[in-house]
Design a protein around this motif. Structure first.
Motif, short mmCIF file in Angstrom:
data_model
loop_
_atom_site.label_atom_id
_atom_site.label_comp_id
_atom_site.label_asym_id
_atom_site.label_seq_id
_atom_site.Cartn_x
_atom_site.Cartn_y
_atom_site.Cartn_z
N ARG A 57 68.62 69.03 43.83
CA ARG A 57 69.40 69.19 42.47
C ARG A 57 69.65 67.95 41.70
O ARG A 57 69.49 67.57 40.63
CB ARG A 57 70.48 69.99 42.57
CG ARG A 57 70.48 71.36 42.62
CD ARG A 57 71.87 72.13 42.63
NE ARG A 57 72.92 71.54 43.35
CZ ARG A 57 72.96 72.11 44.61
NH1 ARG A 57 72.06 73.49 45.07
NH2 ARG A 57 73.98 71.86 45.21
N SER A 136 61.78 72.31 29.21
CA SER A 136 62.93 73.26 29.07
C SER A 136 62.85 73.72 27.57
O SER A 136 62.84 74.89 27.44
CB SER A 136 64.29 72.42 29.23
OG SER A 136 65.13 73.52 29.05
N ARG A 334 68.72 78.39 35.10
CA ARG A 334 68.51 77.13 34.24
C ARG A 334 69.59 76.08 34.78
O ARG A 334 69.68 74.93 34.67
CB ARG A 334 68.34 77.29 32.97
CG ARG A 334 68.20 76.04 32.01
CD ARG A 334 68.04 76.34 30.42
NE ARG A 334 69.26 76.88 30.18
CZ ARG A 334 69.39 77.27 28.56
NH1 ARG A 334 68.69 76.81 27.81
NH2 ARG A 334 70.50 77.87 28.32
N GLN A 337 69.35 76.47 39.20
CA GLN A 337 68.23 76.17 39.98
C GLN A 337 68.25 76.72 41.47
O GLN A 337 67.80 76.44 42.34
CB GLN A 337 67.98 74.62 40.31
CG GLN A 337 67.45 73.66 39.02
CD GLN A 337 68.62 73.40 38.22
OE1 GLN A 337 69.71 72.79 38.91
NE2 GLN A 337 68.72 73.59 36.76
N PRO A 345 66.50 77.73 46.51
CA PRO A 345 66.02 76.94 45.12
C PRO A 345 64.97 77.57 44.55
O PRO A 345 63.76 78.00 45.04
CB PRO A 345 65.53 75.50 45.98
CG PRO A 345 66.15 75.58 47.13
CD PRO A 345 66.16 77.04 47.66
N GLU A 347 63.20 77.91 40.20
CA GLU A 347 62.94 77.60 38.83
C GLU A 347 62.61 78.45 37.84
O GLU A 347 62.34 79.56 38.23
CB GLU A 347 61.75 76.40 38.55
CG GLU A 347 62.33 75.31 39.62
CD GLU A 347 61.02 74.07 39.74
OE1 GLU A 347 60.03 74.13 38.97
OE2 GLU A 347 61.14 73.31 40.35
#
Length: 359
Positions: A57, A136, A334, A337, A345, A347
């Motif tokens: 992160r 993003s 978002r 994560q 983990p 995305e």
């Protein structure tokens, strides 16, 4: 006079100017180190999210801090960045006369040193953050998170439209500078070196001898600190120097291994990597028994685990296989994560829209 003369040497710009192959090679070295380390941290985070998720992160910030210590150590001790020193190069102040130049062991002057640190460390960090912001914003634009009449949406759509042209102008600036360097019309292969007020040159025999003498002298001479403040400063200086030395030694030994990792994780080997590093299918947890009370999942299969309401716009998280409301899981992933249930983990691109037969 001998002590003063140890910091200057004669050199010719035409003789000590490195070739385009040397400067491009040293540029690509640190460019290859970052993604290789990032892949290593990603594999560790996927194998054990609880212990290594923090490093994934905050990878950009941790890498920037370590890079700062490394580059500051080399610029102050060898007048070069890590990659430049690795290829036998040094930074020469542009304003210096061609007849007299500082030896690499003297380090860069403070003004050129901090300018170099800004362009070597801070600028790449900001560029990475900008590219993540652009990615993003594109994802939000694709999924239409904001209403069509939103002023914010119109603004970032204009920003997304202008960014490719700005990036093309930026890359074109570097390309033109490199062409001028190849043709012998410029002393700098990169405009950032020009802004930092330095140019690259090869290490001379005097530079190498001075660097070796300085290292031997530093290992032999130890000045005892007299006061508490001097002891604290000395301890901090040794700690920072030790971290920088460890980083430089580790990178020097593992640089070829890191370049191999960068090649291994390239786009040509993505199918191999997916097969080797894919997450194993998690076994069904106890809380999937809907006849028992579960603190994590609701009893009803049609209820979102995050908002605890009937799911709207069903979306599955490919990392774990759980289904949520799109808006709920998009905002959670978002921000964190990670999967809300398993902690793997993940995305935003791992979200998959589900379509029922009646739709």
């Amino acid at each position: 006079m001998a002590e003063h003369g140890a910091h200057i040497t004669t050199a010719s710009v035409a003789d000590d100017q490195p070739s385009i192959f040397e400067v491009v090679a040293q540029d690509s070295l640190m460019t290859a180190v970052r993604p290789a380390l990032q892949h290593v941290v990603k594999v560790l985070a996927e194998s054990n999210p609880a212990h290594y998720g923090f490093f994934w992160r905050w990878f950009d910030e941790i890498f920037t801090l370590l890079d700062l210590l490394l580059q500051q150590h080399y610029l102050s001790k060898t007048s070069a960045s890590f990659s430049e020193n690795f290829y036998g190069l040094k930074r020469i102040v542009t304003g210096d006369t061609h007849k007299f130049q500082r030896l690499a062991s003297a380090g860069l002057p403070k003004k050129q040193l901090w300018k170099s640190i800004v362009f070597l460390v801070l600028l790449p960090y900001l560029k990475v953050k900008l590219e993540k912001l652009i990615s993003s914003l594109r994802e939000e634009d694709e999924y239409s998170i904001h209403p069509p009449s939103s002023h914010w949406k119109r603004f970032y759509r204009a920003f997304l439209a202008a960014y490719p042209f700005v990036n093309m102008a930026w890359e074109g600036w570097f390309l033109i500078q490199q062409l001028q360097y190849i043709l012998g019309k410029a002393q700098h292969h990169s405009p950032l070196l020009r802004l930092a007020g330095v140019r690259l040159g090869r290490l001379t025999v005097q530079d190498i001898q001075a660097l070796e003498h300085k290292q031997a002298e530093a290992s032999i001479m130890q000045h005892p600190a007299r006061s508490v403040n001097e002891k604290i400063k000395s301890a901090l200086k040794k700690a920072v120097g030790g971290v920088a030395l460890s980083l430089s030694t580790g990178l020097s030994v593992g640089v070829f291994f890191l370049q191999f990792l960068d090649w291994w994780y390239s786009s040509e080997n993505q199918e191999t990597i997916k097969s080797l590093t894919a997450l194993p299918t998690p076994p069904p947890p106890v809380h999937l028994d809907y006849h028992s009370v579960s603190p994590l999942l609701p009893k009803m299969k049609t209820v979102c685990p995050l908002c605890r309401k009937t799911r709207v716009n069903d979306t599955v998280l490919a990392t774990s296989g759980y289904v949520f409301c799109y808006r709920c899981v998009f905002n959670y992933v978002r921000s964190h994560q990670a999967c809300p249930v398993t902690g793997y983990p993940t995305e935003v691109q791992h979200l998959i829209k589900l379509y029922s037969p009646e739709n």
